[in-house]
Design a protein around this motif. Structure first.
Motif, short mmCIF file in Angstrom:
data_model
loop_
_atom_site.label_atom_id
_atom_site.label_comp_id
_atom_site.label_asym_id
_atom_site.label_seq_id
_atom_site.Cartn_x
_atom_site.Cartn_y
_atom_site.Cartn_z
N THR A 15 0.85 -1.21 0.00
CA THR A 15 0.00 0.00 0.00
C THR A 15 0.88 1.25 0.00
OG1 THR A 15 -1.82 1.19 1.05
CG2 THR A 15 -0.24 0.18 2.53
N ASP A 16 0.31 2.34 -0.51
CA ASP A 16 0.99 3.63 -0.47
C ASP A 16 0.39 4.51 0.62
OD1 ASP A 16 -1.43 3.64 -2.17
OD2 ASP A 16 -1.10 5.81 -2.04
N ASP A 17 -0.67 4.05 1.25
CA ASP A 17 -1.44 4.89 2.17
C ASP A 17 -1.01 4.63 3.62
OD1 ASP A 17 -4.12 6.57 2.29
OD2 ASP A 17 -4.19 5.10 3.91
N VAL A 18 -0.54 5.68 4.30
CA VAL A 18 0.06 5.49 5.63
C VAL A 18 -0.96 4.95 6.65
CG1 VAL A 18 1.26 6.64 7.54
CG2 VAL A 18 1.90 7.16 5.17
N PRO A 19 -2.15 5.56 6.80
CA PRO A 19 -3.09 5.00 7.78
C PRO A 19 -3.52 3.57 7.45
CG PRO A 19 -3.75 7.23 7.13
CD PRO A 19 -2.64 6.83 6.22
N TYR A 20 -3.69 3.29 6.16
CA TYR A 20 -4.05 1.92 5.76
C TYR A 20 -2.90 0.96 6.09
CZ TYR A 20 -6.31 -1.63 2.68
OH TYR A 20 -6.91 -2.75 2.16
N ALA A 21 -1.66 1.42 5.90
CA ALA A 21 -0.50 0.58 6.24
C ALA A 21 -0.53 0.22 7.72
CB ALA A 21 0.80 1.31 5.90
N GLU A 22 -0.91 1.17 8.56
CA GLU A 22 -0.99 0.89 10.00
C GLU A 22 -2.06 -0.18 10.27
OE1 GLU A 22 0.92 1.77 12.37
OE2 GLU A 22 2.09 3.38 11.45
N GLN A 23 -3.19 -0.06 9.58
CA GLN A 23 -4.25 -1.06 9.76
C GLN A 23 -3.79 -2.44 9.27
OE1 GLN A 23 -8.29 -0.23 8.44
NE2 GLN A 23 -8.52 -2.32 7.69
N ILE A 24 -3.15 -2.46 8.10
CA ILE A 24 -2.67 -3.74 7.55
C ILE A 24 -1.68 -4.37 8.51
CG2 ILE A 24 -1.30 -4.75 5.67
CD1 ILE A 24 -2.55 -2.55 3.82
N ASP A 25 -0.76 -3.55 9.02
CA ASP A 25 0.24 -4.05 9.97
C ASP A 25 -0.45 -4.66 11.19
OD1 ASP A 25 2.82 -4.31 11.22
OD2 ASP A 25 2.26 -2.59 12.45
N ALA A 26 -1.46 -3.97 11.70
CA ALA A 26 -2.13 -4.45 12.92
C ALA A 26 -2.86 -5.77 12.67
CB ALA A 26 -3.11 -3.39 13.43
N VAL A 27 -3.58 -5.87 11.56
CA VAL A 27 -4.35 -7.12 11.35
C VAL A 27 -3.43 -8.29 10.98
CG1 VAL A 27 -6.59 -6.07 10.83
CG2 VAL A 27 -5.02 -6.54 8.97
N LEU A 28 -2.35 -8.01 10.26
CA LEU A 28 -1.43 -9.10 9.93
C LEU A 28 -0.71 -9.59 11.19
CD1 LEU A 28 0.17 -7.85 6.57
CD2 LEU A 28 -1.54 -9.65 6.87
N ALA A 29 -0.24 -8.64 12.00
CA ALA A 29 0.49 -9.02 13.21
C ALA A 29 -0.41 -9.79 14.19
CB ALA A 29 1.07 -7.77 13.87
#
Ligand SMILES: C[S@@+](CC[C@H](N)C(=O)[O-])C[C@H]1O[C@@H](n2cnc3c(N)ncnc32)[C@H](O)[C@@H]1O
Length: 214
Positions: free
Chosen positions: A153-167
């Motif tokens: 992703t290029d989107d910073v808030p979405y990256a945070e969400q992706i990081d949280a759900v993957l982790a």
């Protein structure tokens, strides 16, 4: 005047419907191009499709499936694919969520790619984002042991969400640990959207998670 969409497929039509998959199974739908047992790689939301074509070209012995919700994108990719010799790629018109639920069994996928899915920046639209805990759980279930989920992703808030759900998914482990994501992955082919975002200087986030026991 808008250009009219060309509907003819100038060669083999590699589109398959969910009903085809349910009735015949992937092995029959890839025969005679590939022999069973199949190794299957899935890309969700392939867009203009160049990344998926490149994946399929690089691994001709592996079955590739592209799922895309835009009928126009599926049609355009089917037209492009028909002009190639590639027999290891099939296209499904539908959502990634539905495809994972209906078309793939547990431990049936070797890899899943999700590149630059729509970030839906407004808070009230966040529930439309593709990468959510239920989708990640479905991917974890469908991946073989050692199989990879790769997300960009290029989107910073979405990256945070992706990081949280993957982790938070205990059946997946972060390949890039201790980094949460990488800003660049050497040797990775860029997607159409990635080239646009790079030209604009946006920060990029690449995640890779491996299916582990559990
Ligand atoms: C921003 S584009 C990125 C396209 C491509 N992956 C790239 O990086 O160039 C997002 C794509 O995902 C598709 N899409 C959106 N939601 C989807 C879903 N739930 N399932 C499958 N495809 C979806 C859109 O139609 C669009 O083609």
């Amino acid at each position: 005047m808008p250009r009219r969409l060309k509907l003819d497929i100038p060669g083999p039509d590699r589109r398959v419907t969910p009903d085809d998959v349910l009735a015949k199974g992937w092995a029959a739908l890839f025969a005679p191009d590939l022999a069973s047992p199949l190794r299957i790689v899935l890309e969700i939301g392939f867009g203009r499709g160049e990344f998926l074509l490149d994946l399929a070209r690089r691994a001709p012995e592996v079955a590739h499936v592209g799922v895309e919700v835009s009928r126009k994108r599926v049609l355009k990719q089917a037209r492009r694919l028909a002009r190639t010799e590639l027999g290891n790629l099939r296209l499904v018109h539908g959502t990634g969520e539905q495809a994972l639920a209906d078309l793939f069994g547990p431990a049936s996928l070797e890899a899943v790619w999700i590149n630059f899915s729509d970030p839906w920046p407004k808070k009230r639209h966040h529930r439309r984002r593709l990468v959510q805990a239920p989708l990640v759980a479905a991917v974890a279930d469908r991946l073989v042991r050692g199989g990879l989920l790769q997300v960009a992703t290029d989107d910073v808030p979405y990256a945070e969400q992706i990081d949280a759900v993957l982790a938070a998914e205990s059946r997946l482990e972060n390949v890039f640990a201790p980094s949460r994501w990488l800003a660049d992955v050497p040797g990775r082919m860029p997607t159409a959207y990635e080239l646009e975002w790079r030209a604009e200087g946006r920060p990029l986030h690449f995640f890779a998670y491996r299916r582990i026991a559990g």
